[in-house]
Design a protein around this motif. Structure first.
Motif, PDB file in Angstrom:
ATOM      1  N   ALA A 238      48.461  98.678  32.358  1.00  0.00           N
ATOM      2  CA  ALA A 238      47.818  99.553  33.341  1.00  0.00           C
ATOM      3  C   ALA A 238      47.968 101.015  32.954  1.00  0.00           C
ATOM      4  O   ALA A 238      46.995 101.790  32.975  1.00  0.00           O
ATOM      5  CB  ALA A 238      48.421  99.295  34.714  1.00  0.00           C
ATOM      6  N   VAL A 239      49.171 101.420  32.590  1.00  0.00           N
ATOM      7  CA  VAL A 239      49.439 102.830  32.242  1.00  0.00           C
ATOM      8  C   VAL A 239      48.650 103.245  31.003  1.00  0.00           C
ATOM      9  O   VAL A 239      48.006 104.305  30.979  1.00  0.00           O
ATOM     10  CB  VAL A 239      50.952 103.048  32.015  1.00  0.00           C
ATOM     11  N   LEU A 240      48.686 102.411  29.966  1.00  0.00           N
ATOM     12  CA  LEU A 240      48.020 102.772  28.715  1.00  0.00           C
ATOM     13  C   LEU A 240      46.500 102.673  28.835  1.00  0.00           C
ATOM     14  O   LEU A 240      45.771 103.461  28.216  1.00  0.00           O
ATOM     15  CB  LEU A 240      48.527 101.867  27.588  1.00  0.00           C
ATOM     16  N   GLY A 241      46.025 101.749  29.655  1.00  0.00           N
ATOM     17  CA  GLY A 241      44.589 101.678  29.909  1.00  0.00           C
ATOM     18  C   GLY A 241      44.086 102.921  30.601  1.00  0.00           C
ATOM     19  O   GLY A 241      43.026 103.464  30.265  1.00  0.00           O
ATOM     20  N   ASP A 242      44.851 103.419  31.566  1.00  0.00           N
ATOM     21  CA  ASP A 242      44.483 104.655  32.263  1.00  0.00           C
ATOM     22  C   ASP A 242      44.499 105.858  31.325  1.00  0.00           C
ATOM     23  O   ASP A 242      43.795 106.848  31.559  1.00  0.00           O
ATOM     24  CB  ASP A 242      45.445 104.904  33.436  1.00  0.00           C
ATOM     25  N   ALA A 243      45.314 105.754  30.256  1.00  0.00           N
ATOM     26  CA  ALA A 243      45.417 106.856  29.288  1.00  0.00           C
ATOM     27  C   ALA A 243      44.302 106.806  28.246  1.00  0.00           C
ATOM     28  O   ALA A 243      44.246 107.656  27.348  1.00  0.00           O
ATOM     29  CB  ALA A 243      46.775 106.817  28.596  1.00  0.00           C
ATOM     30  N   GLY A 244      43.424 105.807  28.368  1.00  0.00           N
ATOM     31  CA  GLY A 244      42.281 105.734  27.467  1.00  0.00           C
ATOM     32  C   GLY A 244      42.442 104.801  26.289  1.00  0.00           C
ATOM     33  O   GLY A 244      41.563 104.743  25.422  1.00  0.00           O
ATOM     34  N   ALA A 245      43.543 104.062  26.241  1.00  0.00           N
ATOM     35  CA  ALA A 245      43.752 103.140  25.134  1.00  0.00           C
ATOM     36  C   ALA A 245      43.006 101.825  25.367  1.00  0.00           C
ATOM     37  O   ALA A 245      42.703 101.469  26.511  1.00  0.00           O
ATOM     38  CB  ALA A 245      45.242 102.862  24.961  1.00  0.00           C
ATOM     39  N   ARG A 246      42.739 101.114  24.291  1.00  0.00           N
ATOM     40  CA  ARG A 246      42.204  99.752  24.370  1.00  0.00           C
ATOM     41  C   ARG A 246      43.387  98.813  24.248  1.00  0.00           C
ATOM     42  O   ARG A 246      44.107  98.824  23.237  1.00  0.00           O
ATOM     43  CB  ARG A 246      41.183  99.498  23.256  1.00  0.00           C
ATOM     44  N   VAL A 247      43.593  98.005  25.264  1.00  0.00           N
ATOM     45  CA  VAL A 247      44.797  97.182  25.341  1.00  0.00           C
ATOM     46  C   VAL A 247      44.430  95.701  25.313  1.00  0.00           C
ATOM     47  O   VAL A 247      43.550  95.253  26.052  1.00  0.00           O
ATOM     48  CB  VAL A 247      45.594  97.493  26.633  1.00  0.00           C
ATOM     49  N   THR A 248      45.108  94.942  24.455  1.00  0.00           N
ATOM     50  CA  THR A 248      44.902  93.509  24.355  1.00  0.00           C
ATOM     51  C   THR A 248      46.245  92.802  24.529  1.00  0.00           C
ATOM     52  O   THR A 248      47.186  93.067  23.781  1.00  0.00           O
ATOM     53  CB  THR A 248      44.310  93.108  22.986  1.00  0.00           C
ATOM     54  N   VAL A 249      46.337  91.935  25.519  1.00  0.00           N
ATOM     55  CA  VAL A 249      47.559  91.166  25.735  1.00  0.00           C
ATOM     56  C   VAL A 249      47.554  89.989  24.758  1.00  0.00           C
ATOM     57  O   VAL A 249      46.639  89.171  24.758  1.00  0.00           O
ATOM     58  CB  VAL A 249      47.658  90.658  27.190  1.00  0.00           C
ATOM     59  N   THR A 250      48.589  89.910  23.918  1.00  0.00           N
ATOM     60  CA  THR A 250      48.643  88.859  22.894  1.00  0.00           C
ATOM     61  C   THR A 250      49.753  87.851  23.142  1.00  0.00           C
ATOM     62  O   THR A 250      49.910  86.897  22.390  1.00  0.00           O
ATOM     63  CB  THR A 250      48.845  89.490  21.501  1.00  0.00           C
ATOM     64  N   GLY A 251      50.546  88.044  24.202  1.00  0.00           N
ATOM     65  CA  GLY A 251      51.622  87.114  24.512  1.00  0.00           C
ATOM     66  C   GLY A 251      52.215  87.442  25.862  1.00  0.00           C
ATOM     67  O   GLY A 251      51.856  88.454  26.486  1.00  0.00           O
ATOM     68  N   PRO A 252      53.149  86.627  26.345  1.00  0.00           N
ATOM     69  CA  PRO A 252      53.731  86.859  27.667  1.00  0.00           C
ATOM     70  C   PRO A 252      54.467  88.189  27.786  1.00  0.00           C
ATOM     71  O   PRO A 252      54.570  88.742  28.881  1.00  0.00           O
ATOM     72  CB  PRO A 252      54.691  85.673  27.855  1.00  0.00           C
ATOM     73  N   ASP A 253      54.951  88.717  26.675  1.00  0.00           N
ATOM     74  CA  ASP A 253      55.640  90.010  26.729  1.00  0.00           C
ATOM     75  C   ASP A 253      55.177  90.943  25.620  1.00  0.00           C
ATOM     76  O   ASP A 253      55.876  91.866  25.225  1.00  0.00           O
ATOM     77  CB  ASP A 253      57.157  89.808  26.642  1.00  0.00           C
ATOM     78  N   THR A 254      53.962  90.703  25.125  1.00  0.00           N
ATOM     79  CA  THR A 254      53.469  91.488  23.986  1.00  0.00           C
ATOM     80  C   THR A 254      52.028  91.913  24.198  1.00  0.00           C
ATOM     81  O   THR A 254      51.197  91.130  24.665  1.00  0.00           O
ATOM     82  CB  THR A 254      53.541  90.663  22.685  1.00  0.00           C
ATOM     83  N   LEU A 255      51.731  93.162  23.864  1.00  0.00           N
ATOM     84  CA  LEU A 255      50.350  93.624  23.879  1.00  0.00           C
ATOM     85  C   LEU A 255      50.116  94.540  22.687  1.00  0.00           C
ATOM     86  O   LEU A 255      51.049  95.103  22.120  1.00  0.00           O
ATOM     87  CB  LEU A 255      50.014  94.328  25.191  1.00  0.00           C
ATOM     88  N   VAL A 256      48.862  94.634  22.287  1.00  0.00           N
ATOM     89  CA  VAL A 256      48.465  95.487  21.166  1.00  0.00           C
ATOM     90  C   VAL A 256      47.611  96.617  21.703  1.00  0.00           C
ATOM     91  O   VAL A 256      46.668  96.390  22.475  1.00  0.00           O
ATOM     92  CB  VAL A 256      47.694  94.690  20.096  1.00  0.00           C
ATOM     93  N   VAL A 257      47.942  97.828  21.317  1.00  0.00           N
ATOM     94  CA  VAL A 257      47.281  99.031  21.810  1.00  0.00           C
ATOM     95  C   VAL A 257      46.507  99.691  20.674  1.00  0.00           C
ATOM     96  O   VAL A 257      47.039  99.878  19.581  1.00  0.00           O
ATOM     97  CB  VAL A 257      48.322 100.024  22.370  1.00  0.00           C
ATOM     98  N   ALA A 258      45.272 100.044  20.912  1.00  0.00           N
ATOM     99  CA  ALA A 258      44.466 100.770  19.932  1.00  0.00           C
ATOM    100  C   ALA A 258      43.984 102.062  20.562  1.00  0.00           C
ATOM    101  O   ALA A 258      43.633 102.098  21.741  1.00  0.00           O
ATOM    102  CB  ALA A 258      43.279  99.927  19.492  1.00  0.00           C
ATOM    103  N   GLY A 259      43.967 103.108  19.769  1.00  0.00           N
ATOM    104  CA  GLY A 259      43.454 104.388  20.256  1.00  0.00           C
ATOM    105  C   GLY A 259      44.516 105.415  20.594  1.00  0.00           C
ATOM    106  O   GLY A 259      44.189 106.569  20.875  1.00  0.00           O
ATOM    107  N   LEU A 260      45.791 105.022  20.540  1.00  0.00           N
ATOM    108  CA  LEU A 260      46.884 105.966  20.789  1.00  0.00           C
ATOM    109  C   LEU A 260      47.964 105.754  19.730  1.00  0.00           C
ATOM    110  O   LEU A 260      48.335 104.612  19.448  1.00  0.00           O
ATOM    111  CB  LEU A 260      47.508 105.749  22.180  1.00  0.00           C
TER     112      LEU A 260
END
Length: 305
Positions: A238-260
Motif C-alpha cells: 500500500a505504501v509503495l503503491g501510493d509512492a508511485g511504484a509498481r508492486v508485485t506480490v510474489t510470496g506470503p512475505d515477499t514482493l517485488v518493487v519496480a520504479g523506486l
C-alpha cells in the motif's frame, strides 16, 4: 598481436524452404570474449560455418581480419575454431591428430607439444583419441584451435562434457585469451558460464541479431531498478503503491518493487512505520535476460519467405 576482428555483414542463407540466416550482422573485436547465444535453429552454427567457409552464404560477407577465410594462406594462424569435438580420426593418438594439422600449416612439432600442455592433456598425448571422454575431446579440439597461435578464436559449446574442474579451467582460459588481445567468439547454451566470462553478448533468433550489447549493460536493463522486499506485504504494498511504484506480490512475505531505488523504498517504509525484514536490489542473470529477449524467437520452422 595482429588485429583479426571477426565481422559478418548482411549474411543470408537458405536451406531449401528454411531461411537459416536473415541479414545476420555483428563484429567480434580483439581483446574481449563475445558470447553468441540464441535458441536452437537461431543460426549460430550456420553463421560459424559460413565464417569458416564450410557453408556458402547466399548474400553478405564474412571476414576475419578483413579477409575471407578462403583467401587465408595459413588459416589456422589467423583463426582457430572448435565446432565439433568429435571431428577426429579415432584411431589416431591425440599427438598424431595434432601433428597432421600442424604439418598442413607448416608448424613444428614443438608447437604441438606446447598446445597439449596448454590444454592440459600432455599426459594422454599418446592415447588414441577415440577413447577420450567428451571433455577430453573438447580439450583436444581446443589444442587444435590454438596450434597456429591465432589472433581470433571461435568455439561452439566448449563447456559441453566438462567436469567441474574443466569448467573452472575453461572460464580462466577464455578470459586469458581475451587478455592477450585475441578476438574470442563463444557459442553456448550455458548462460551461467557465459555470464562469468563474456564481456559482450550477441543474442540471435530466427537468423538475425536481436541484441548486440555489453553483458553489464544488458543485466542492468533487465534488472530495471527492481527491489525485493520481505516483511509485512500488505502494508508495504500500500505504501509503495501510493509512492508511485509498481508492486508485485510474489510470496506470503515477499514482493517485488519496480520504479523506486532501494534507498527510496527504505525511506518510504521507515517513514510509514511499516516493518520489513530485508530489502535488496534485484540482481539479474544472463539467463533471465536471454529468456526475455528470445521470448518470441522460437526455433525457426522453415516457413518460406
Amino acid at each position: 598481436m595482429t588485429d583479426a576482428t571477426i565481422e559478418v555483414a548482411g549474411l543470408r542463407k537458405r536451406f531449401g524452404a528454411t531461411l537459416a540466416l536473415d541479414g545476420m550482422s555483428f563484429a567480434v573485436p580483439p581483446g574481449r570474449v563475445t558470447g553468441f547465444v540464441g535458441p536452437n535453429g537461431a543460426g549460430k552454427s550456420t553463421t560459424m560455418r559460413v565464417i569458416l567457409a564450410l557453408d556458402s552464404a547466399d548474400a553478405g560477407t564474412a571476414l576475419v581480419g578483413g579477409v575471407p577465410y578462403r583467401k587465408l594462406k595459413r588459416p589456422l594462424c589467423t583463426v582457430g575454431s572448435l565446432l565439433d569435438a568429435g571431428a577426429l580420426q579415432p584411431s589416431r593418438t591425440a599427438r598424431n591428430h595434432l601433428l597432421w594439422l600442424a604439418h598442413s600449416q607448416g608448424l613444428p612439432a614443438s608447437r604441438v607439444d606446447a598446445v597439449l600442455r596448454t590444454a592440459g592433456i600432455d599426459s594422454v598425448a599418446r592415447r588414441r583419441a577415440g577413447g577420450f571422454s567428451l571433455g577430453m575431446r573438447q580439450r583436444l579440439g581446443i589444442a587444435a584451435a590454438l596450434l597456429g597461435d591465432p589472433p581470433a578464436l571461435m568455439l561452439d559449446e566448449p563447456f559441453n562434457g566438462m567436469d567441474p574442474e574443466g569448467i573452472i579451467w575453461m572460464r580462466g582460459f577464455l578470459r586469458s585469451l581475451a587478455a592477450e588481445g585475441r578476438a574470442v567468439l563463444v557459442s553456448s547454451h550455458l548462460m551461467s558460464e557465459l555470464q562469468d566470462v563474456a564481456d559482450h553478448v550477441v543474442v540471435v533468433g530466427r537468423g538475425r541479431v536481436i541484441a548486440d550489447v555489453g553483458v553489464a549493460d544488458l543485466l542492468a536493463s533487465v534488472a530495471a531498478g527492481r527491489v525485493t522486499v520481505r516483511g509485512a506485504v500488505a502494508g508495504a504494498a500500500a505504501v509503495l503503491g501510493d509512492a508511485g511504484a509498481r508492486v508485485t506480490v510474489t510470496g506470503p512475505d515477499t514482493l517485488v518493487v519496480a520504479g523506486l531505488p532501494a534507498q527510496t523504498v527504505v525511506a518510504h517504509l521507515t517513514r510509514a512505520g511499516v516493518p520489513f525484514a530485508e530489502i535488496s536490489a534485484h540482481r539479474a542473470t544472463l539467463e533471465e535476460a536471454y529468456l526475455e529477449l528470445t521470448r518470441d524467437a522460437v526455433e525457426y520452422q522453415g516457413v518460406p519467405r
